[in-house]
Structure formats: C-alpha cells, structure tokens
Design an enzyme around this catalytic site. Structure first.
Site, PDB file in Angstrom:
ATOM      1  CB  THR A 421       5.325   4.733  -0.176  1.00  0.00           C
ATOM      2  OG1 THR A 421       5.464   6.027   0.400  1.00  0.00           O
ATOM      3  CG2 THR A 421       3.986   4.628  -0.833  1.00  0.00           C
ATOM      4  CD  GLU A 441      -2.948   2.797   1.008  1.00  0.00           C
ATOM      5  OE1 GLU A 441      -3.234   2.295   2.106  1.00  0.00           O
ATOM      6  OE2 GLU A 441      -3.227   3.969   0.715  1.00  0.00           O
ATOM      7  CG  ASP A 468      -3.866   3.829  -3.235  1.00  0.00           C
ATOM      8  OD1 ASP A 468      -4.205   4.301  -2.129  1.00  0.00           O
ATOM      9  OD2 ASP A 468      -2.675   3.650  -3.545  1.00  0.00           O
ATOM     10  CB  SER A 493       0.182   5.525  -7.401  1.00  0.00           C
ATOM     11  OG  SER A 493       1.252   5.725  -6.504  1.00  0.00           O
ATOM     12  N   GLY A 516       4.725   8.657   2.124  1.00  0.00           N
ATOM     13  CA  GLY A 516       3.767   9.561   2.754  1.00  0.00           C
ATOM     14  C   GLY A 516       2.390   9.622   2.144  1.00  0.00           C
ATOM     15  N   GLY A 517       1.970   8.628   1.348  1.00  0.00           N
ATOM     16  CA  GLY A 517       0.629   8.652   0.779  1.00  0.00           C
ATOM     17  C   GLY A 517       0.432   9.839  -0.138  1.00  0.00           C
TER      18      GLY A 517
END
Length: 610
Positions: A421, A441, A468, A493, A516-517
């Site tokens: 991201t 992603e 995801d 998400s 940062g996931g």
C-alpha cells in the site's frame, strides 16, 4: 551546485532537499488550464530512518510517499485544482515511481470531505465471477503456500482504483480529467531517477525476474536491479495513461488494455487465474456510508467494511479509553511500558473480533445487524476488563467477543500475511480534504507486468489482492469463515484512510493514514493517540517507534526500544521479536496558522503546500 536553504520556495524546504533537487525546463504539454512543470527530484532514501522536519503551510497541503508524486499534487493545487484533482495526479505518478506499492492495476479506498459532507468511495478489487471458495487450496484440499499463491494468476483481483477516482472526480473535480494525467505521462516519457527505495525493493524481490517483461524492464541484462539514479522510462505506461486521459477508465476496463490484463492472468505459466474481460468491463466503484466515531474531543471518520481499518483502530482506541488513565508520556515523547502493554493487549482483542466478523458486507451480516455494535461503549468496556495490568492474554487468551445477537456464526480466520500500500493526504484551498489509501498488496503485486498490448517496454503491475481472502474457507468443523473467497466478493482490507473532525463534525482537524498491510491499523491508531491525546505534532507522532501484534508475537521496531522496555514487556508475557517495521504514514493537521504535515521517516515521502 549552490542551493542556499533560505532561498528555496517554502514548499521545497525539506531536510537535505537541496541535494535532491535540480529543476529542469518545463515539459511541452497540451494547452489546458493546468500545465505541468517537470522537475528532476531524486527521492530520499527508503532504507533506515531519516529525520524529517515536518512542514507548515497556510492554505493547502499534499502529503504523499514520493517527492515526484507530492510535487504533481502540489502543482495541481497551485493551479486551482481540488484535493480530488491532486489525488488523481499523485496516484498516477505513484503508479510510475512507486510501482511496488500501488497503481492503476490495484484498488483504493478514499475518504473525502467537501466542507460539508464526508463520503467514502470504494475502489477495492473484486474476485472474478468464475472463482469459488477453494481458489487457494491445492489438490488435497490444503492451503497453498502463501508466496506460491501470490505469484500466480489466481491472486489477481479486478482492479478498481481508476473507476473509483473517476467516480469521485465527477463529483469533486475542478480541472479537466485529462489534464491530471500530464505529470505521470511526462515523467513516463522523459524518465525518472530510480530511488534508493525502489532499488532496494527490486533487490528484495528476486521472483520478479520470473516474469520476462518485468525482468527486462526492472533489471539489467545480468539480472541485477536497476541502480539508484538510473533514468527509467516507461513508454508503455505513457501510452496507457494517454488513452485513459482521453477515454476515461473505459480504456483500462475494455479494449486492448483489458485484453492484455486477461491474457497475462489466464496465461500464467504455473497457475492461471480466472479473471475475464467481462469481470473488468462490469466492475463498479461504490460509495459507502462512512463510519464516524466519537473519541475524546473528536469525531474520527473512516472506512467501513470491507475495510477492517476503522473498526479495528477505534476498537483499540476505545478500549484504551475505558481503562484507568495513565500518566502523560515521558519527556522523550515515547510511550511508556504501561501504555505499550495496554495497546498490545487491546490490539489482540480487536484483531480477534476482526478475524471473526469483518468481511464484505454484501456477503456477511454485521453483528447484530450493525457494524457499530463492535464500537458500542458497553461492549468495549467489557472487552477492556479482560486486559490485566501485568499479564498478557497471549494468542490463546484473546478470543472474539459477542457484540450483538448473531444470525450466523463465523469461524475465526487464521492469521496470514498482509503487505503493501501507499497513502496520500491532501487539503486544498477550497475547503476540501481527503485521505486516500491504495494498494497492489505485496511488493510488486502478483509479479506480473502488463504492457496494455502496446508491445513497448514497461507498463503497470497487476495486484495480488485476492490473497487478502482467507485461504481456508471453513474451519475443521465446517463452519464458514466470513472472509472466504466468493465470486465478485471484495477481500477484507486493513487500509485505514482517516479524517478527523471536532466533536460537532463540522471543522476538519486532520487527515492521515499509512501503508503497511495489517499493521496499518496499529500505525494509524498509535498516530491518532499521539497527535490528539498526547499533543504531539504530526511529524513527532509519525516518528514514534512502532509496536504491533496480530494476536501472537509482539514485533518491536528494531533499534528504537531500550533493552529495559523489551525486558519489561517480556516479563508481562509478551513474546518479543525486534524487526524492521516500515510504515508509510502521512498526516496533515490543522493549526492556528493553517496546516502542519508530516511524512514517514522510514520512506521517501514529503509534504508540500503554500
């Protein structure tokens, strides 16, 4: 060259920026109400931790993850464009200069404020119509290796960023759509210097070499990543963006670009995907009702499901608010051990709820029929009582709660990796503000470069957002997992674009978000607490060291916590693992004189404005 700091325009007064700037003559562009001046900016190092000063502005500001992208947004705002106009220009440049993180091959969430109304625009990817819940299971019914799934055609979802930005531009744009693509087209044609961060990302992603197009574009003939400072041109992307400028999002979702995307996905040599031309042509961006939550003296507005961001951020902050107050942070502005322990325990509990309940609302009913049951003060008070002062719950003790009567019981999704991201925050001179978080992603997505059928070098990367979803569709007892794969479903998400207002909801206080996931949630929550509870400015809040947990191990940002802090947390039962935690925070906060913006010292972003 000579470059006295005091002589630079205010929007360029960045630490070490003199060494990074050398303005070039304006590019020859179409005659529109916006004319882009092409700069030559070498982004700051993306490795390590580089101090940044924070930036004060009076009337508008743009914060993005790369100086070239920030500059494109600044020029749009300077020309009288809206925050939304600037965001489009920024995102197109990010597609070019930060291809590992986001782009037109991925998806986005946008929070927008027009001075009166907060809106949430959903450009999240969707699963192809031909998939089923077994998408990521092997022939024996076992989950695929995560990276095997990532680097395959199965991981690619229908991209949504362009359709969403187009939808928002129709409502909030001031400059012509086509003009907003001029910065990215000029940079793609003329080339841009490979940054330290892009170089390092390439070095860290050797499996990108397995895609012949990507290998020939991003690497030397010897298979080495392009060196820092190499001028990288992207003629394929320039042609694709020109078509989108002229035709709108249709140019990506139909025609030769769409056909090329489908060919790349369905033609994957090891594991083809099921994305079709019809999936691309029928993709629809959505406007959703934002979630706005009262906290302290503020109203915090964020994205609803399929994002878990706002719900989980505000669960963490809401539980902390329910606990007895701690002393103010110490003089060095770092959180105390007591606060870190509470924050980590609240994170465990919030992630337990996230892993059971949150998924695409078109497929999953909210607990009690309303997502805000997860934020009910009585529920959060009960959850906060599970937090003990000196002992960690650990991964086994943090169980999901029951926030409302449930018509369906979901199984808990096992933890699996989430990455990637980029975040953009903008306020304009017209009373508009936005927070945009976008992603493909993983770094470099599915490791597939699409050239749009141009036959030219370059192009854009395809996402791997379908990873995801939960790889396991059901638990051992057959109970379905809420975030399992289903046709045309949007994967859950962690993106957390956030706008903050005063309690009345009328006066903007801040815009922020992060890359940062799954850790986006922790980064955003901690930054909100530091800015709005502890009184730090945006840069000070972003600079603070990170501590995160997804329910099990606690990850502490390596090199930023003392041995005494690590030992104190370990004594409370936390399993500690120091590691690099490369957030991508951007934040802009209103001040008495205008605005003050901060950019993450762990990445190459800057803030510009007047």
């Amino acid at each position: 060259m000579s470059c006295p700091f005091a002589t630079l325009p205010r929007h360029l007064r960045v630490a070490s920026f003199c060494a990074l700037m050398a303005w070039l003559p304006a590019a020859a562009l179409a005659d529109t109400s916006f004319e882009y001046d092409r700069p030559s900016i070498s982004p700051e190092s993306g490795s390590g931790f580089e101090d940044k000063p924070g930036w004060s502005t009076e009337s508008f500001a743009v914060a993005a993850a790369n100086p070239l992208a920030t500059d494109a947004g600044y020029q749009v705002l300077k020309a009288g464009g809206s925050a939304l106009d600037a965001a489009i220009a920024v995102q197109m440049v990010l597609t070019l200069v930060e291809p590992q993180s986001s782009g037109i091959g991925g998806g986005s969430f946008l929070m927008h404020f027009d001075g009166e109304t907060v809106q949430a625009y959903d450009g999240r990817e969707t699963a192809p119509a031909a998939v089923d819940e077994n998408l990521f299971l092997d022939g024996e019914g076992k989950p695929l290796d995560f990276m095997e799934a990532v680097t395959s055609g199965r991981s690619v979802g229908v991209p949504g960023t362009l359709r969403m930005l187009e939808m928002a531009h129709e409502a909030h744009g001031r400059l012509p759509w086509a003009a907003l693509f001029e910065p990215a087209i000029a940079l793609a044609d003329g080339g841009f210097p490979v940054s330290a961060r892009l170089h390092q990302s390439l070095a860290d992603t050797p499996d990108l070499l397995e895609d012949a197009r990507a290998a020939s574009f991003f690497f030397t003939d010897e298979g080495e990543p392009l060196p820092v400072g190499h001028t990288l041109k992207n003629p394929a992307l320039a042609v694709i963006l020109q078509r989108i400028a002229e035709q709108g999002s249709t140019a990506l979702h139909t025609g030769p670009v769409a056909e090329n995307i489908v060919a790349r996905v369905q033609g994957h040599p090891a594991m083809p995907g099921r994305l079709s031309r019809e999936d691309l042509a029928t993709y629809t961006a959505m406007e959703r009702d934002p979630l706005c939550t009262d906290w302290l003296a503020y109203r915090v507005c964020g994205f609803p499901p399929p994002s878990s961001g706002h719900l989980t951020v505000m669960q963490i902050l809401g539980m902390l608010e329910q606990l007895p107050p701690l002393e103010a942070p110490p003089a060095d502005k770092r959180p105390s051990v007591d606060w870190l322990h509470r924050f980590l325990e609240a994170s465990r509990l919030a992630f337990a709820d996230r892993n059971r309940y949150i998924a695409d609302p078109a497929f999953v009913e909210a607990p009690g029929g309303d997502w805000t049951t997860l934020l009910d003060p009585d529920y959060l008070e009960a959850r906060a009582k599970l937090i003990e002062a000196d002992t960690s719950l650990g991964s086994d003790g943090a169980k999901p709660g029951n926030p409302g009567s449930l018509s369906t019981t979901w199984a808990v999704q096992p933890t699996q990796p989430e990455h990637g991201t980029s975040h953009v925050s903008i306020v304009d001179a017209h009373g508009n503000a936005l927070a945009l978080t976008s992603s493909i992603e993983q770094a470099f997505g599915a490791r597939m470069l699409a050239d749009g059928g141009t036959g030219m070098p370059g192009g854009f990367l395809l996402n791997n957002e379908l990873t995801d979803f939960s790889f396991l569709p059901r638990d051992e007892g057959g109970t379905p997992i809420a975030n399992r794969v289903e046709p045309e479903k949007r994967p859950r998400s962690s993106m957390s674009p956030t706008l903050v207002f005063d309690r009345g909801g009328e006066r903007l206080v801040a815009s922020l978000g992060s890359a940062g996931g799954a850790a986006i949630i922790h980064y955003t929550a901690r930054t909100l607490a530091a800015m709005l509870d502890w009184g730090l400015d945006a840069q000070q809040a972003i600079d603070l060291p990170h501590a995160i947990t997804l329910g099990g191990t606690v990850y502490l940002e390596e090199g930023h916590f003392s041995e005494a802090t690590r030992q104190a947390l370990a004594e409370r039962g936390h399993e500690i693992d120091p590691r690099e935690l490369t957030s991508g925070l951007q934040a802009i906060r209103r001040t008495e004189a205008g605005f003050f913006g901060g950019a993450d010292p762990r990445r190459e972003g800057v803030v510009m404005g007047d």
